[in-house]
Design a protein around this motif. Structure first.
Motif, PDB file in Angstrom:
ATOM      1  N   VAL A  13      53.737  86.479  40.820  1.00  0.00           N
ATOM      2  CA  VAL A  13      54.620  85.703  39.804  1.00  0.00           C
ATOM      3  C   VAL A  13      54.735  86.609  38.454  1.00  0.00           C
ATOM      4  O   VAL A  13      53.695  86.969  37.783  1.00  0.00           O
ATOM      5  N   PHE A  14      55.853  86.502  37.820  1.00  0.00           N
ATOM      6  CA  PHE A  14      56.009  87.260  36.522  1.00  0.00           C
ATOM      7  C   PHE A  14      56.425  86.013  35.599  1.00  0.00           C
ATOM      8  O   PHE A  14      57.261  85.413  35.635  1.00  0.00           O
ATOM      9  N   GLU A  15      55.777  85.927  34.515  1.00  0.00           N
ATOM     10  CA  GLU A  15      56.022  85.115  33.492  1.00  0.00           C
ATOM     11  C   GLU A  15      56.235  85.628  31.939  1.00  0.00           C
ATOM     12  O   GLU A  15      55.861  86.788  32.012  1.00  0.00           O
ATOM     13  N   GLY A  16      56.692  84.757  31.001  1.00  0.00           N
ATOM     14  CA  GLY A  16      57.081  85.409  29.827  1.00  0.00           C
ATOM     15  C   GLY A  16      58.239  84.552  29.277  1.00  0.00           C
ATOM     16  O   GLY A  16      59.100  83.989  29.906  1.00  0.00           O
ATOM     17  N   CYS A  17      58.681  84.877  27.917  1.00  0.00           N
ATOM     18  CA  CYS A  17      59.607  84.526  27.194  1.00  0.00           C
ATOM     19  C   CYS A  17      61.040  85.244  27.701  1.00  0.00           C
ATOM     20  O   CYS A  17      60.850  86.140  28.487  1.00  0.00           O
ATOM     21  N   ASP A  18      62.121  84.774  27.348  1.00  0.00           N
ATOM     22  CA  ASP A  18      63.152  85.801  27.416  1.00  0.00           C
ATOM     23  C   ASP A  18      63.358  86.823  27.097  1.00  0.00           C
ATOM     24  O   ASP A  18      62.675  87.149  25.992  1.00  0.00           O
ATOM     25  N   ARG A  19      64.130  87.868  27.754  1.00  0.00           N
ATOM     26  CA  ARG A  19      63.998  89.127  27.292  1.00  0.00           C
ATOM     27  C   ARG A  19      62.677  90.108  26.953  1.00  0.00           C
ATOM     28  O   ARG A  19      62.789  90.838  26.301  1.00  0.00           O
ATOM     29  N   VAL A  20      61.711  89.660  27.756  1.00  0.00           N
ATOM     30  CA  VAL A  20      60.737  90.420  27.708  1.00  0.00           C
ATOM     31  C   VAL A  20      60.430  91.377  28.780  1.00  0.00           C
ATOM     32  O   VAL A  20      59.501  92.450  28.867  1.00  0.00           O
ATOM     33  N   GLY A  93      54.019  87.451  56.354  1.00  0.00           N
ATOM     34  CA  GLY A  93      53.519  88.775  56.033  1.00  0.00           C
ATOM     35  C   GLY A  93      54.196  89.543  54.842  1.00  0.00           C
ATOM     36  O   GLY A  93      54.001  90.608  54.318  1.00  0.00           O
ATOM     37  N   THR A  94      55.584  88.784  54.480  1.00  0.00           N
ATOM     38  CA  THR A  94      56.281  89.357  53.412  1.00  0.00           C
ATOM     39  C   THR A  94      55.802  88.883  51.977  1.00  0.00           C
ATOM     40  O   THR A  94      55.371  87.583  51.777  1.00  0.00           O
ATOM     41  N   SER A  95      55.443  89.741  51.006  1.00  0.00           N
ATOM     42  CA  SER A  95      55.038  89.471  49.753  1.00  0.00           C
ATOM     43  C   SER A  95      56.215  88.853  48.945  1.00  0.00           C
ATOM     44  O   SER A  95      57.352  89.395  49.155  1.00  0.00           O
ATOM     45  N   LEU A  96      56.009  87.861  48.133  1.00  0.00           N
ATOM     46  CA  LEU A  96      57.073  87.213  47.298  1.00  0.00           C
ATOM     47  C   LEU A  96      56.931  87.782  45.915  1.00  0.00           C
ATOM     48  O   LEU A  96      55.941  87.447  45.466  1.00  0.00           O
ATOM     49  N   ILE A  97      57.857  88.293  45.216  1.00  0.00           N
ATOM     50  CA  ILE A  97      57.863  88.662  43.845  1.00  0.00           C
ATOM     51  C   ILE A  97      58.732  87.572  42.974  1.00  0.00           C
ATOM     52  O   ILE A  97      59.990  87.828  43.338  1.00  0.00           O
ATOM     53  N   VAL A  98      58.189  87.030  42.347  1.00  0.00           N
ATOM     54  CA  VAL A  98      59.078  85.988  41.816  1.00  0.00           C
ATOM     55  C   VAL A  98      59.068  85.991  40.095  1.00  0.00           C
ATOM     56  O   VAL A  98      58.076  85.979  39.428  1.00  0.00           O
ATOM     57  N   ASP A  99      60.385  86.098  39.894  1.00  0.00           N
ATOM     58  CA  ASP A  99      60.727  85.988  38.553  1.00  0.00           C
ATOM     59  C   ASP A  99      60.799  84.321  37.789  1.00  0.00           C
ATOM     60  O   ASP A  99      61.687  83.583  38.173  1.00  0.00           O
ATOM     61  N   ARG A 100      59.696  83.988  37.178  1.00  0.00           N
ATOM     62  CA  ARG A 100      59.343  82.827  36.585  1.00  0.00           C
ATOM     63  C   ARG A 100      58.927  81.803  37.644  1.00  0.00           C
ATOM     64  O   ARG A 100      59.203  81.856  38.841  1.00  0.00           O
ATOM     65  N   TYR A 101      58.059  80.905  37.319  1.00  0.00           N
ATOM     66  CA  TYR A 101      57.580  79.826  38.290  1.00  0.00           C
ATOM     67  C   TYR A 101      57.223  78.499  37.396  1.00  0.00           C
ATOM     68  O   TYR A 101      57.820  78.241  36.407  1.00  0.00           O
ATOM     69  N   ALA A 102      56.232  77.816  37.782  1.00  0.00           N
ATOM     70  CA  ALA A 102      55.928  76.534  37.156  1.00  0.00           C
ATOM     71  C   ALA A 102      55.450  76.712  35.897  1.00  0.00           C
ATOM     72  O   ALA A 102      55.596  75.629  34.823  1.00  0.00           O
ATOM     73  N   PHE A 103      55.100  77.878  35.355  1.00  0.00           N
ATOM     74  CA  PHE A 103      54.436  77.984  33.978  1.00  0.00           C
ATOM     75  C   PHE A 103      55.683  78.017  33.089  1.00  0.00           C
ATOM     76  O   PHE A 103      55.431  77.378  31.912  1.00  0.00           O
ATOM     77  N   SER A 104      56.638  78.477  33.518  1.00  0.00           N
ATOM     78  CA  SER A 104      57.799  78.471  32.558  1.00  0.00           C
ATOM     79  C   SER A 104      58.261  77.062  32.434  1.00  0.00           C
ATOM     80  O   SER A 104      58.593  76.745  31.447  1.00  0.00           O
ATOM     81  N   GLY A 105      58.253  76.341  33.481  1.00  0.00           N
ATOM     82  CA  GLY A 105      58.647  74.927  33.602  1.00  0.00           C
ATOM     83  C   GLY A 105      58.019  74.176  32.471  1.00  0.00           C
ATOM     84  O   GLY A 105      58.438  73.529  31.755  1.00  0.00           O
ATOM     85  N   VAL A 106      56.550  74.364  32.406  1.00  0.00           N
ATOM     86  CA  VAL A 106      55.893  73.645  31.372  1.00  0.00           C
ATOM     87  C   VAL A 106      55.994  74.286  29.938  1.00  0.00           C
ATOM     88  O   VAL A 106      56.071  73.347  29.148  1.00  0.00           O
ATOM     89  N   ALA A 107      56.088  75.491  29.777  1.00  0.00           N
ATOM     90  CA  ALA A 107      56.020  76.171  28.579  1.00  0.00           C
ATOM     91  C   ALA A 107      57.385  75.712  27.906  1.00  0.00           C
ATOM     92  O   ALA A 107      57.331  75.379  26.675  1.00  0.00           O
ATOM     93  N   ARG A 165      53.686  80.545  22.173  1.00  0.00           N
ATOM     94  CA  ARG A 165      52.708  79.593  21.755  1.00  0.00           C
ATOM     95  C   ARG A 165      52.186  78.762  23.097  1.00  0.00           C
ATOM     96  O   ARG A 165      50.822  78.699  23.233  1.00  0.00           O
ATOM     97  N   GLN A 166      53.095  78.119  23.802  1.00  0.00           N
ATOM     98  CA  GLN A 166      52.767  77.143  24.960  1.00  0.00           C
ATOM     99  C   GLN A 166      52.292  78.156  26.051  1.00  0.00           C
ATOM    100  O   GLN A 166      51.312  77.697  26.562  1.00  0.00           O
ATOM    101  N   PHE A 167      52.843  79.168  26.250  1.00  0.00           N
ATOM    102  CA  PHE A 167      52.095  80.104  27.361  1.00  0.00           C
ATOM    103  C   PHE A 167      50.788  80.349  27.015  1.00  0.00           C
ATOM    104  O   PHE A 167      49.791  80.465  27.922  1.00  0.00           O
TER     105      PHE A 167
END
Ligand code: NYM
Ligand code: MG
Length: 212
Positions: A13-20, A93-107, A165-167
């Protein structure tokens, strides 16, 4: 016995603010994994293609207004509706590369200060836990210098600073924090190395439920 020996894919999973630079890094990682002969697919949240995703898209584009708790639950529902497919792919056997997840939801919801962090986490409890969370971190000052935000809801410097700050308050020692002001290539090399290791190390481990 054959079942037991099968290797599962990793949930990355990749997380972070917009435009990072999350989307760029997701794309680069999927390409590199495929080139190296591994099965990999990308996925992004919100998934704007589903019925729930279309509602979310209209909210983000400011075509409709939704109450803060209500939109929060829709973002969570939009993840849950993808879980059967995610589990199937991971097991195959497929790896999933995910752009945002539950952490964005919370933040993003917590940044509005209308719901507590524990309440924000609740609807995502039990989702598949990521094997790796890459947190792309950029100071609000650097983010502002980097580029103009778009016109979507939340794309304002002041709000983004609160999301950051939330992240920061949510992250734990398992997250791989990455200085997003570095070059695309140097971030990619680090991300690839960590991902290859995670794919190897987790291939025979169960996927645990998030926040349980
Ligand atoms: N967003 C994304 C949320 O507010 N909650 C969520 O659960 C998720 C997954 O959607 N500004 C927000 C963050 C973004 C916006 O995402 C659209 P993207 O990655 O910019 O398309
Ligand atoms: Mg965005």
């Amino acid at each position: 016995e054959l079942e037991k020996m099968a290797r599962r894919g990793a949930l990355i999973v990749f997380e972070g603010c917009d435009r990072v630079g999350k989307s760029t890094q997701c794309q680069r990682l999927v390409e590199a994994l495929k080139t190296s002969g591994r099965q990999a697919e990308s996925l992004s949240f919100p998934n704007r293609d589903t019925a729930i995703g279309k509602l979310i898209n209209n909210y983000l584009n400011k075509k409709i207004e939704l109450e803060n708790h209500s939109i929060h639950l829709l973002f969570a529902a939009n993840r849950w509706e993808m879980v059967p497919q995610m589990e199937k792919l991971l097991k195959s056997g497929t790896s999933l590369i995910v752009d945002r997840y539950a952490f964005s939801g919370v933040a993003y919801t917590a940044a509005k200060k209308t719901a507590e962090v524990d309440w924000c986490k609740w609807p995502d409890i039990g989702l598949p836990t990521p094997d790796v969370v890459f947190y792309l971190s950029l100071s609000p000052e650097a983010a502002q210098q980097r580029s103009m935000y778009g016109n979507e809801r939340y794309e304002k410097a002041e709000f983004q600073a609160e999301v950051e700050r939330q992240f920061q308050a949510m992250k734990d020692e398992s997250w791989e924090t990455i200085d997003a002001s570095r070059s695309v290539d140097s971030i990619h090399r680090e991300v690839l190395e960590t991902s290859l290791r995670a794919i190897e190390e987790n291939s025979h481990k169960d996927i645990l439920p998030l926040w349980k």
